[in-house]
Motif scaffolding. Structure first.
Motif, PDB file in Angstrom:
ATOM      1  N   PHE A  20       0.841  -1.196   0.000  1.00 44.23           N
ATOM      2  CA  PHE A  20       0.000   0.000   0.000  1.00 44.23           C
ATOM      3  C   PHE A  20       0.874   1.242   0.000  1.00 44.23           C
ATOM      4  O   PHE A  20       1.762   1.391   0.840  1.00 44.23           O
ATOM      5  CB  PHE A  20      -0.908  -0.009   1.236  1.00 44.23           C
ATOM      6  CG  PHE A  20      -1.730   1.246   1.410  1.00 44.23           C
ATOM      7  CD1 PHE A  20      -2.713   1.583   0.489  1.00 44.23           C
ATOM      8  CD2 PHE A  20      -1.518   2.088   2.493  1.00 44.23           C
ATOM      9  CE1 PHE A  20      -3.479   2.730   0.642  1.00 44.23           C
ATOM     10  CE2 PHE A  20      -2.274   3.237   2.665  1.00 44.23           C
ATOM     11  CZ  PHE A  20      -3.251   3.561   1.734  1.00 44.23           C
ATOM     12  N   ASP A  21       0.616   2.131  -0.961  1.00 40.44           N
ATOM     13  CA  ASP A  21       1.302   3.414  -1.043  1.00 40.44           C
ATOM     14  C   ASP A  21       0.383   4.467  -0.433  1.00 40.44           C
ATOM     15  O   ASP A  21      -0.661   4.795  -0.996  1.00 40.44           O
ATOM     16  CB  ASP A  21       1.631   3.751  -2.500  1.00 40.44           C
ATOM     17  CG  ASP A  21       2.488   5.008  -2.641  1.00 40.44           C
ATOM     18  OD1 ASP A  21       2.368   5.922  -1.804  1.00 40.44           O
ATOM     19  OD2 ASP A  21       3.269   5.079  -3.609  1.00 40.44           O
ATOM     20  N   TYR A  22       0.767   4.981   0.724  1.00 40.16           N
ATOM     21  CA  TYR A  22      -0.100   5.929   1.425  1.00 40.16           C
ATOM     22  C   TYR A  22      -0.305   7.218   0.622  1.00 40.16           C
ATOM     23  O   TYR A  22      -1.383   7.812   0.658  1.00 40.16           O
ATOM     24  CB  TYR A  22       0.514   6.257   2.789  1.00 40.16           C
ATOM     25  CG  TYR A  22      -0.301   7.229   3.612  1.00 40.16           C
ATOM     26  CD1 TYR A  22      -1.403   6.784   4.344  1.00 40.16           C
ATOM     27  CD2 TYR A  22       0.026   8.583   3.668  1.00 40.16           C
ATOM     28  CE1 TYR A  22      -2.154   7.664   5.109  1.00 40.16           C
ATOM     29  CE2 TYR A  22      -0.720   9.471   4.431  1.00 40.16           C
ATOM     30  CZ  TYR A  22      -1.816   9.012   5.146  1.00 40.16           C
ATOM     31  OH  TYR A  22      -2.563   9.888   5.893  1.00 40.16           O
ATOM     32  N   HIS A  23       0.699   7.637  -0.117  1.00 43.11           N
ATOM     33  CA  HIS A  23       0.614   8.912  -0.836  1.00 43.11           C
ATOM     34  C   HIS A  23      -0.344   8.853  -2.022  1.00 43.11           C
ATOM     35  O   HIS A  23      -0.983   9.845  -2.363  1.00 43.11           O
ATOM     36  CB  HIS A  23       2.002   9.341  -1.301  1.00 43.11           C
ATOM     37  CG  HIS A  23       2.973   9.552  -0.178  1.00 43.11           C
ATOM     38  ND1 HIS A  23       2.805  10.520   0.780  1.00 43.11           N
ATOM     39  CD2 HIS A  23       4.116   8.880   0.154  1.00 43.11           C
ATOM     40  CE1 HIS A  23       3.807  10.469   1.643  1.00 43.11           C
ATOM     41  NE2 HIS A  23       4.612   9.482   1.299  1.00 43.11           N
ATOM     42  N   THR A  24      -0.445   7.677  -2.647  1.00 41.85           N
ATOM     43  CA  THR A  24      -1.339   7.536  -3.799  1.00 41.85           C
ATOM     44  C   THR A  24      -2.588   6.725  -3.481  1.00 41.85           C
ATOM     45  O   THR A  24      -3.516   6.692  -4.294  1.00 41.85           O
ATOM     46  CB  THR A  24      -0.606   6.838  -4.962  1.00 41.85           C
ATOM     47  OG1 THR A  24      -0.256   5.495  -4.571  1.00 41.85           O
ATOM     48  CG2 THR A  24       0.657   7.601  -5.345  1.00 41.85           C
TER      49      THR A  24
END
Length: 357
Positions: free
Chosen positions: A231-235
């Motif tokens: 999981f990419d928190y920024h996207t």
């Protein structure tokens, strides 16, 4: 089915606040990795009785004890990785103010404090590195019922991210006071078992949860499926990494006053047992051993699969001893692991600096 092994129990319910719909899938094979053998040096400390987890914060290795350790013993130990000496104990057992029962570390880079989430006491506690007091310096009670038994890590903005054991969403976000403010990702239905509901799928997919708030990358590593979810928190994007062992294990689903639970036969091999994320790579401790193997021989995991941050396979580190949890020291190019032998300690595996450049 007799002799079933209990994997997970807990019921968590929350309303959906926000979610991610951007998901992609990578399928991998064992041959996609370059195989490298790693040898280790073990450090033993008589103060540690039955360790359950470890975390690295600065030069200090934090070790927690399992719940079955006698009440009079501390629940946390601090080890100095510079010279591998025992620094001090922390965490007086109990349910009162500043005490802890089942501590789970919330990793950070703070040089003065470390945090644990004690879901049994429903609170987050702050401990000081430099004093010699067993008790925490402060407690923060959690009142939101969504924050039940759940592994917590820091988000880049100072909030908490958690991977619940039973929920329709993959990841939940909480403010420091414990209020739920966001949810990310829905569990996909399984074509092999279309009758399973989302909460049942979350139990099947669940496992270890780790992250690196500096880069905003988080990973759910499934214990009973060959599955990593990045999981990419920024996207708010998810990448699912699915291995060759895609066949679902046999299990039974049970309801209880605590929520749902899955049970597996004791000879069913597990998949991922630990996760650690550096600024460039994902280190996933892979098992292949069953609870029965552990009971008979102490074997938990002897392989670390390394991926880049997009889920592409890089190396398979074949370990010379079994470990149950791992942490990465990027400064010294070392992997630390909790050994699973008769006298558990910390195994130190050296990684070639050339690999990580």
């Amino acid at each position: 089915m007799k002799g079933l092994y209990l994997f997970s129990l807990v019921f968590i319910f929350c309303s959906c606040v926000s979610e991610s719909e951007n998901e992609s899938t990578i399928t991998i094979e064992v041959n996609d990795f370059e195989e490298i053998k790693l040898s280790s040096e073990k450090h033993y400390f008589e103060e540690i009785i039955n360790p359950s987890s470890l975390a690295l914060q600065g030069d200090m290795v934090l070790i927690s004890e399992y719940h079955n350790v006698p009440d009079e013993f501390p629940r946390i130990h601090i080890i100095n990785s510079k010279d591998w000496t025992y620094d001090k104990p922390k965490g007086r057992y109990g349910k009162g103010p500043l005490e802890t029962a089942i501590p789970e570390f919330i990793g950070s880079k703070d040089p003065d404090n470390f945090w644990v989430y004690d879901y049994n006491n429903r609170k987050i506690s702050t401990f000081l590195f430099n004093d010699t007091i067993l008790l925490a310096s402060s407690d923060r009670k959690i009142t939101d019922p969504s924050m039940g038994p759940i592994s917590l890590v820091l988000a880049p903005n100072g909030n908490y991210l958690g991977s619940p054991r039973e929920n329709e969403n993959k990841i939940l976000e909480f403010v420091p006071e414990g209020k739920l403010i966001g949810t990310y990702g829905k569990h996909e239905r399984l074509k092999e078992k279309p009758e399973l509901k989302n909460f049942q799928i979350s139990l099947l997919n669940g496992g270890r949860f780790g992250g690196n708030p500096t880069i905003g990358i988080y990973v759910i590593a499934s214990v009973y499926r060959d599955l990593l979810e990045i999981f990419d928190y920024h996207t708010a994007n998810f990448i699912s990494v699915i291995g060759s062992g895609t066949k679902l294990p046999e299990f039974e689903y049970h309801e209880s006053k605590f929520g749902g639970m899955l049970s597996f036969a004791p000879d069913v091999p597990t998949k991922y047992q630990g996760i650690s994320i550096s600024e460039q790579y994902i280190f996933a401790l892979y098992s292949g051993y069953s609870p029965l193997d552990y009971s008979n021989s102490g074997l938990t995991a002897k392989e670390i699969r390394v991926f880049d941050l997009e889920g592409n396979p890089k190396w398979r580190f074949i370990l010379d001893r079994s470990v149950s949890q791992i942490s990465i020291n990027e400064q010294t190019h070392e992997i630390y692991g909790l050994t699973t032998d008769e006298n558990p300690g910390i195994a130190v595996f050296k990684i070639s600096k050339v690999l990580l450049e």
